[in-house]
Design a protein around this motif. Structure first.
Motif, PDB file in Angstrom:
ATOM      1  N   ARG A 393      59.037  36.713   7.259  1.00  0.00           N
ATOM      2  CA  ARG A 393      57.695  37.301   7.218  1.00  0.00           C
ATOM      3  C   ARG A 393      56.655  36.323   6.702  1.00  0.00           C
ATOM      4  NH1 ARG A 393      57.245  42.015   3.102  1.00  0.00           N
ATOM      5  NH2 ARG A 393      56.989  40.243   1.679  1.00  0.00           N
ATOM      6  N   GLU A 394      57.051  35.463   5.754  1.00  0.00           N
ATOM      7  CA  GLU A 394      56.084  34.585   5.102  1.00  0.00           C
ATOM      8  C   GLU A 394      56.786  33.339   4.591  1.00  0.00           C
ATOM      9  OE1 GLU A 394      52.939  34.751   1.293  1.00  0.00           O
ATOM     10  OE2 GLU A 394      54.201  36.467   1.807  1.00  0.00           O
ATOM     11  N   LEU A 395      56.091  32.204   4.635  1.00  0.00           N
ATOM     12  CA  LEU A 395      56.664  30.972   4.085  1.00  0.00           C
ATOM     13  C   LEU A 395      55.623  30.265   3.246  1.00  0.00           C
ATOM     14  CD1 LEU A 395      55.670  28.063   5.557  1.00  0.00           C
ATOM     15  CD2 LEU A 395      56.923  29.055   7.468  1.00  0.00           C
ATOM     16  N   ASN A 396      56.114  29.594   2.213  1.00  0.00           N
ATOM     17  CA  ASN A 396      55.267  28.777   1.341  1.00  0.00           C
ATOM     18  C   ASN A 396      55.984  27.461   1.093  1.00  0.00           C
ATOM     19  OD1 ASN A 396      52.847  30.428   0.221  1.00  0.00           O
ATOM     20  ND2 ASN A 396      54.576  31.853   0.116  1.00  0.00           N
ATOM     21  N   LEU A 397      55.324  26.358   1.402  1.00  0.00           N
ATOM     22  CA  LEU A 397      55.862  25.031   1.136  1.00  0.00           C
ATOM     23  C   LEU A 397      55.061  24.424   0.000  1.00  0.00           C
ATOM     24  CD1 LEU A 397      57.938  22.877   2.127  1.00  0.00           C
ATOM     25  CD2 LEU A 397      56.055  21.881   3.445  1.00  0.00           C
TER      26      LEU A 397
END
Length: 446
Positions: A393-397
């Motif tokens: 649903r969501e990604l953060n790098l």
């Protein structure tokens, strides 16, 4: 203390925040509301120094000796120090600020605060930090109102602060003094003591038991801190005089009040970092210490409910150290769902006695027990592909220090473009539609 600052009304003194008017007085001192023998700042008013100040000589609009600021809740006076790397010198039991001091600017500042003939300085570095010293028993939190000749009601808001209400590993809380320190910006906090603080009596003459504690609204909790070898006021710290500083920066607003306490068991190590990260079906635990004394080992404990804890591994400690030491442990068999972790830091037993120990804080990690999310290639130089990306649903790098680089609600099917990233290690956090969160270490190479 979280207060609204309002101006006095119905008095012959005009409250002011002294901005442009202060510039009329030259480079050092600024606005003085009135005088009752010494310099006085009445409720709702402020006075600002734009340079260093000496309490012995005074000057710049301030008389030598005590600068008195009103402490009435929600309507108090403030002395500001505005500028980078400012200092206050000559503070003593006969010359200090009886009330609130605020600092604007960079650099560690020693706040020259006191109360009713007792100096009680503290230090902080964050811009906007403000505080006052109370030479009073936290159980009553009452100090003299020198403006009226009576007493203030309990200060700051939220007082009094029962010293019988304590958190884990806190033995005895000081009944001599406490500080109200405020500010939203994280900073190391340093408290100082002198003979009147009775640190020897508080700790049973065991200085390694001394800690800073903060009132969290219901109890005094230990804040990881260590005695400064060289006091912030100069000279070596001992049972008579010295200073103690928090191990990590914190926002002063975190706690309503601060003071000294004695620990039940001295911490065998000074723990400055403890992390837990899910990685490819395992959980990587990492922690760091900056000081170890007679330390033997770390036991790794895991729980699913926070009540029953299982011992899952042991890592030997350095024993004696005064430098940064990093440790790691991999839990290769976490349970599906939420895993809770904590460290049991154990001292070396001496003379046949039972070993002393202390617990770290708790870290939680969610581990997916079904769907497998794969990342490839890793290391990556072009595009990072995610298997089962439709479930993400969501990604953060982010960088390893926590600075977010990329945030997307749905990962692109053709992969995450990393060609513009500087080679190095990054952390990728993925949130699935079922609520599962997993974190992965990514290596970008060229």
């Amino acid at each position: 203390m979280k207060q609204n600052y309002t101006s006095s009304s119905g008095t012959r003194w005009i409250s002011t925040t002294v901005v442009a008017a202060l510039l009329l007085f030259g480079p050092v001192a600024r606005a003085q509301e009135g005088s009752q023998g010494n310099t006085t700042i009445f409720g709702g008013a402020q006075m600002t120094f734009f340079g260093n100040h000496n309490f012995v000589t005074g000057g710049g609009g301030a008389q030598p000796g005590v600068i008195l600021t009103e402490r009435a809740s929600g309507n108090f006076g403030v002395l500001n120090f505005s500028g980078d790397n400012l200092t206050s010198t000559g503070a003593s039991d006969a010359g200090y600020v009886d009330g609130y001091v605020r600092k604007y600017g960079t650099g560690t500042f020693v706040f020259p605060v006191g109360d009713n003939g007792f100096l009680g300085q503290f230090a902080a570095s964050a811009d906007g930090t403000m505080g006052a010293y109370f030479h009073a028993d936290p159980n009553t939190a009452i100090t003299s109102n020198l403006f009226t000749g009576s007493d203030y009601t309990a200060l700051p808001n939220g007082g009094p602060f029962a010293t019988s209400s304590v958190g884990a590993n806190v033995d005895v809380v000081s009944t001599v003094e406490y500080w109200d320190i405020d500010g939203a910006n994280a900073t190391p906090l340093t408290l100082t003591w002198d003979a009147g603080s009775a640190i020897a009596s508080l700790t049973g003459s065991q200085l390694n038991k001394l800690t800073i504690v903060g009132w969290n609204g219901t109890e005094w909790v230990a804040i990881p801190s260590r005695v400064d070898t060289i006091s912030v006021l100069g000279g070596s710290s001992d049972l008579t005089t010295g200073s103690i500083t928090t191990v990590a920066p914190l926002a002063p607003d975190t706690y309503t009040a601060y003071t000294f306490a004695s620990l039940l068991v001295p911490m065998p190590v000074t723990l400055v970092k403890f992390t837990a990260v899910a990685e490819n079906g395992t959980v990587l635990l990492g922690w760091s210490t900056t000081e170890e004394t007679n330390s033997d080992r770390f036991e790794i404990l895991r729980s699913t409910d926070g009540k029953k804890w299982a011992h899952i591994g042991t890592v030997a400690s350095s024993g004696e150290s005064k430098v940064l030491v990093n440790y790691r442990y991999v839990d290769r068999n976490p349970v599906a769902g939420v895993n809770l972790y904590r460290l049991k830091m154990i001292d070396r037993a001496t003379d046949g006695d039972n070993a002393a120990f202390a617990y770290s804080g708790i870290r939680d990690v969610r581990v997916d027990g079904g769907l497998t999310i794969g990342l490839y290639p890793n290391p990556v130089s072009d595009k990072l592909l995610i298997s089962n990306s439709d479930e993400v649903r969501e990604l953060n790098l982010s960088t390893v220090s926590g600075t977010r680089i990329i945030h997307q609600l749905r990962p692109p099917k053709d992969g995450i473009d990393v060609t513009r990233l500087t080679p190095g290690i990054y952390m990728l956090s993925l949130t699935l539609f079922d609520g599962t969160i997993s974190t992965h270490k990514i290596v970008v190479s060229r």
